[in-house]
Design a protein around this motif. Structure first.
Motif, PDB file in Angstrom:
ATOM      1  N   GLU A  42       0.556 -28.037  14.252  1.00 46.72           N
ATOM      2  CA  GLU A  42      -0.007 -28.865  15.317  1.00 46.72           C
ATOM      3  C   GLU A  42      -0.378 -30.260  14.807  1.00 46.72           C
ATOM      4  O   GLU A  42      -0.096 -31.271  15.459  1.00 46.72           O
ATOM      5  N   HIS A  43      -1.001 -30.312  13.650  1.00 52.97           N
ATOM      6  CA  HIS A  43      -1.409 -31.616  13.111  1.00 52.97           C
ATOM      7  C   HIS A  43      -0.207 -32.465  12.742  1.00 52.97           C
ATOM      8  O   HIS A  43      -0.199 -33.684  12.959  1.00 52.97           O
ATOM      9  N   ALA A  45       2.694 -32.288  14.233  1.00 55.51           N
ATOM     10  CA  ALA A  45       3.271 -32.742  15.504  1.00 55.51           C
ATOM     11  C   ALA A  45       2.497 -33.943  16.040  1.00 55.51           C
ATOM     12  O   ALA A  45       3.087 -34.899  16.559  1.00 55.51           O
ATOM     13  N   ALA A  46       1.175 -33.903  15.927  1.00 52.73           N
ATOM     14  CA  ALA A  46       0.331 -34.959  16.491  1.00 52.73           C
ATOM     15  C   ALA A  46       0.358 -36.237  15.666  1.00 52.73           C
ATOM     16  O   ALA A  46       0.129 -37.326  16.216  1.00 52.73           O
ATOM     17  N   THR A  47       0.632 -36.134  14.358  1.00 53.75           N
ATOM     18  CA  THR A  47       0.490 -37.301  13.496  1.00 53.75           C
ATOM     19  C   THR A  47       1.799 -37.893  12.991  1.00 53.75           C
ATOM     20  O   THR A  47       1.835 -39.084  12.664  1.00 53.75           O
ATOM     21  N   SER A  48       2.868 -37.084  12.894  1.00 48.34           N
ATOM     22  CA  SER A  48       4.075 -37.635  12.279  1.00 48.34           C
ATOM     23  C   SER A  48       5.383 -37.097  12.850  1.00 48.34           C
ATOM     24  O   SER A  48       6.295 -37.864  13.155  1.00 48.34           O
ATOM     25  N   LEU A  49       5.492 -35.791  13.023  1.00 51.81           N
ATOM     26  CA  LEU A  49       6.787 -35.191  13.324  1.00 51.81           C
ATOM     27  C   LEU A  49       7.093 -35.058  14.806  1.00 51.81           C
ATOM     28  O   LEU A  49       8.253 -34.889  15.189  1.00 51.81           O
ATOM     29  N   GLY A  50       6.065 -35.083  15.647  1.00 49.28           N
ATOM     30  CA  GLY A  50       6.296 -34.883  17.070  1.00 49.28           C
ATOM     31  C   GLY A  50       6.961 -33.536  17.327  1.00 49.28           C
ATOM     32  O   GLY A  50       6.606 -32.521  16.733  1.00 49.28           O
ATOM     33  N   GLY A  51       7.974 -33.532  18.189  1.00 46.02           N
ATOM     34  CA  GLY A  51       8.653 -32.301  18.565  1.00 46.02           C
ATOM     35  C   GLY A  51       9.469 -31.659  17.457  1.00 46.02           C
ATOM     36  O   GLY A  51       9.929 -30.527  17.609  1.00 46.02           O
ATOM     37  N   ALA A  52       9.651 -32.361  16.320  1.00 50.71           N
ATOM     38  CA  ALA A  52      10.370 -31.772  15.184  1.00 50.71           C
ATOM     39  C   ALA A  52       9.497 -30.802  14.402  1.00 50.71           C
ATOM     40  O   ALA A  52       9.990 -30.102  13.519  1.00 50.71           O
ATOM     41  N   SER A  53       8.201 -30.767  14.718  1.00 49.64           N
ATOM     42  CA  SER A  53       7.309 -29.809  14.074  1.00 49.64           C
ATOM     43  C   SER A  53       7.374 -28.491  14.822  1.00 49.64           C
ATOM     44  O   SER A  53       7.030 -28.418  16.004  1.00 49.64           O
ATOM     45  N   TRP A  54       7.816 -27.447  14.138  1.00 51.48           N
ATOM     46  CA  TRP A  54       7.909 -26.108  14.739  1.00 51.48           C
ATOM     47  C   TRP A  54       7.004 -25.146  13.987  1.00 51.48           C
ATOM     48  O   TRP A  54       6.875 -25.228  12.759  1.00 51.48           O
ATOM     49  N   GLY A  73       6.741 -23.632  28.867  1.00 49.93           N
ATOM     50  CA  GLY A  73       8.144 -24.012  28.833  1.00 49.93           C
ATOM     51  C   GLY A  73       9.072 -22.840  28.640  1.00 49.93           C
ATOM     52  O   GLY A  73       8.784 -21.713  29.048  1.00 49.93           O
ATOM     53  N   ASP A  74      10.204 -23.094  27.984  1.00 55.08           N
ATOM     54  CA  ASP A  74      11.235 -22.092  27.750  1.00 55.08           C
ATOM     55  C   ASP A  74      10.715 -21.025  26.795  1.00 55.08           C
ATOM     56  O   ASP A  74      10.235 -21.340  25.700  1.00 55.08           O
ATOM     57  N   GLN A  75      10.835 -19.743  27.163  1.00 55.87           N
ATOM     58  CA  GLN A  75      10.340 -18.657  26.316  1.00 55.87           C
ATOM     59  C   GLN A  75      11.031 -18.621  24.959  1.00 55.87           C
ATOM     60  O   GLN A  75      10.472 -18.125  23.983  1.00 55.87           O
ATOM     61  N   ALA A  76      12.241 -19.167  24.873  1.00 52.41           N
ATOM     62  CA  ALA A  76      12.963 -19.177  23.598  1.00 52.41           C
ATOM     63  C   ALA A  76      12.348 -20.165  22.617  1.00 52.41           C
ATOM     64  O   ALA A  76      12.455 -19.997  21.402  1.00 52.41           O
ATOM     65  N   LEU A  77      11.677 -21.210  23.138  1.00 52.06           N
ATOM     66  CA  LEU A  77      10.991 -22.186  22.299  1.00 52.06           C
ATOM     67  C   LEU A  77       9.913 -22.857  23.142  1.00 52.06           C
ATOM     68  O   LEU A  77      10.141 -23.880  23.776  1.00 52.06           O
ATOM     69  N   LEU A  78       8.739 -22.257  23.150  1.00 54.71           N
ATOM     70  CA  LEU A  78       7.618 -22.821  23.885  1.00 54.71           C
ATOM     71  C   LEU A  78       7.145 -24.106  23.214  1.00 54.71           C
ATOM     72  O   LEU A  78       7.413 -24.340  22.034  1.00 54.71           O
ATOM     73  N   THR A  80       3.642 -26.772  22.750  1.00 55.05           N
ATOM     74  CA  THR A  80       2.219 -27.009  22.967  1.00 55.05           C
ATOM     75  C   THR A  80       2.021 -28.421  23.502  1.00 55.05           C
ATOM     76  O   THR A  80       2.954 -29.229  23.537  1.00 55.05           O
ATOM     77  N   ALA A  81       0.790 -28.749  23.884  1.00 58.18           N
ATOM     78  CA  ALA A  81       0.488 -30.092  24.376  1.00 58.18           C
ATOM     79  C   ALA A  81       0.703 -31.141  23.294  1.00 58.18           C
ATOM     80  O   ALA A  81       0.967 -32.310  23.590  1.00 58.18           O
ATOM     81  N   SER A  82       0.593 -30.744  22.033  1.00 55.61           N
ATOM     82  CA  SER A  82       0.830 -31.676  20.928  1.00 55.61           C
ATOM     83  C   SER A  82       2.312 -31.870  20.642  1.00 55.61           C
ATOM     84  O   SER A  82       2.688 -32.771  19.885  1.00 55.61           O
ATOM     85  N   GLY A  83       3.156 -31.020  21.218  1.00 55.40           N
ATOM     86  CA  GLY A  83       4.597 -31.119  21.022  1.00 55.40           C
ATOM     87  C   GLY A  83       5.180 -30.101  20.077  1.00 55.40           C
ATOM     88  O   GLY A  83       6.399 -30.046  19.881  1.00 55.40           O
ATOM     89  N   THR A  84       4.343 -29.272  19.455  1.00 57.18           N
ATOM     90  CA  THR A  84       4.841 -28.272  18.517  1.00 57.18           C
ATOM     91  C   THR A  84       5.713 -27.245  19.220  1.00 57.18           C
ATOM     92  O   THR A  84       5.341 -26.702  20.262  1.00 57.18           O
TER      93      THR A  84
END
Length: 237
Positions: A42-43, A45-54, A73-78, A80-84
């Motif tokens: 989560e951190h 995603a919020a600080t550097s990687l955005g949606g690339a953080s899984w 979202g999609d059950q295959a890849l949900l 979070t609000a931070s983009g994770t």
């Protein structure tokens, strides 16, 4: 190497980012492995990687982190609000999970559960040489004693030197500082870094861990999460 770890033109390599992919193991069940790994993702995603953080759930348990993080979202890849991105992978080998995420340009934090000896054989392989291992330890005498074999095995395999140890205190009344200091003294110089995570009341509630809940974390918690984030963004070895 498994078939999924091999591309048509050669081995799949990690995305070209400053952050390393991470595999998080608990030295015992219930030490906070899932929460620590999810908050790291989560951190990032919020600080550097955005949606690339899984965050990848490879612990093999019926976890509820996707609900606590309020992912949608999609059950295959949900997401979070931070983009994770939250990827379920309960039955896959860690190597296959990591390589699968790389195919999509993602930089994963894999929750490998309390299987540090099982996962060790994969962390030794060339495929995962650029992955940063994290060991989560509970600061209780019994848990530290049980962790001795794990530290020894990881050290003998040459993996401990690139490992970050997180000491996660989950009990508010536990006087853990003496045990924490002892562990730091023992592993200092043998591991990449040691991060101490004090008891956090928001985590202790066992309820939501979404973006709104994270904003109520104490400063000490944020300091620890940021330290872990920086440590896992070190230059690849």
């Amino acid at each position: 190497m498994s078939e999924d770890a091999q591309g048509q033109s050669g081995t799949i390599r990690p995305p070209d980012t400053a952050e390393n992919s991470v595999v998080v193991c608990g030295t015992a069940g219930g030490v906070g492995t899932s929460v620590v790994s999810a908050l790291l993702a989560e951190h990032r995603a919020a600080t550097s990687l955005g949606g690339a953080s899984w965050w990848v759930d490879a612990a093999g348990n019926d976890g509820d982190l996707h609900q606590r993080l309020r992912a949608t979202g999609d059950q295959a890849l949900l997401r979070t609000a931070s983009g994770t991105g939250l990827l379920p992978a309960p039955d896959a080998a860690v190597t296959d999970v990591v390589v699968h995420t790389w195919r999509f340009g993602a930089v994963p934090v894999v929750d490998a559960g309390s299987r540090p000896l099982t996962v060790l054989s994969e962390l030794e392989t060339p495929e995962l040489r650029d992955v940063t291992p994290v060991l989560v330890v509970g600061p209780r005498p019994d848990l530290l004693n049980r962790a001795r074999e794990i530290f020894t095995e990881w050290d003998d395999a040459g993996v401990l030197a690139r490992t970050i140890v997180v000491i996660c205190c989950q009990v508010p009344t536990l006087n853990h500082q003496a045990l924490t200091d002892m562990l730091i003294e023992v592993v200092a110089g043998r591991v990449a870094e040691v991060v101490g995570l004090d008891y956090e009341p928001i985590l202790g509630d066992g309820t939501a861990l979404d973006k709104a809940a994270q904003q109520r974390f104490s400063q000490n918690t944020w300091t620890a999460i940021n330290q872990l984030t920086v440590a896992t963004g070190a230059v690849r070895r």
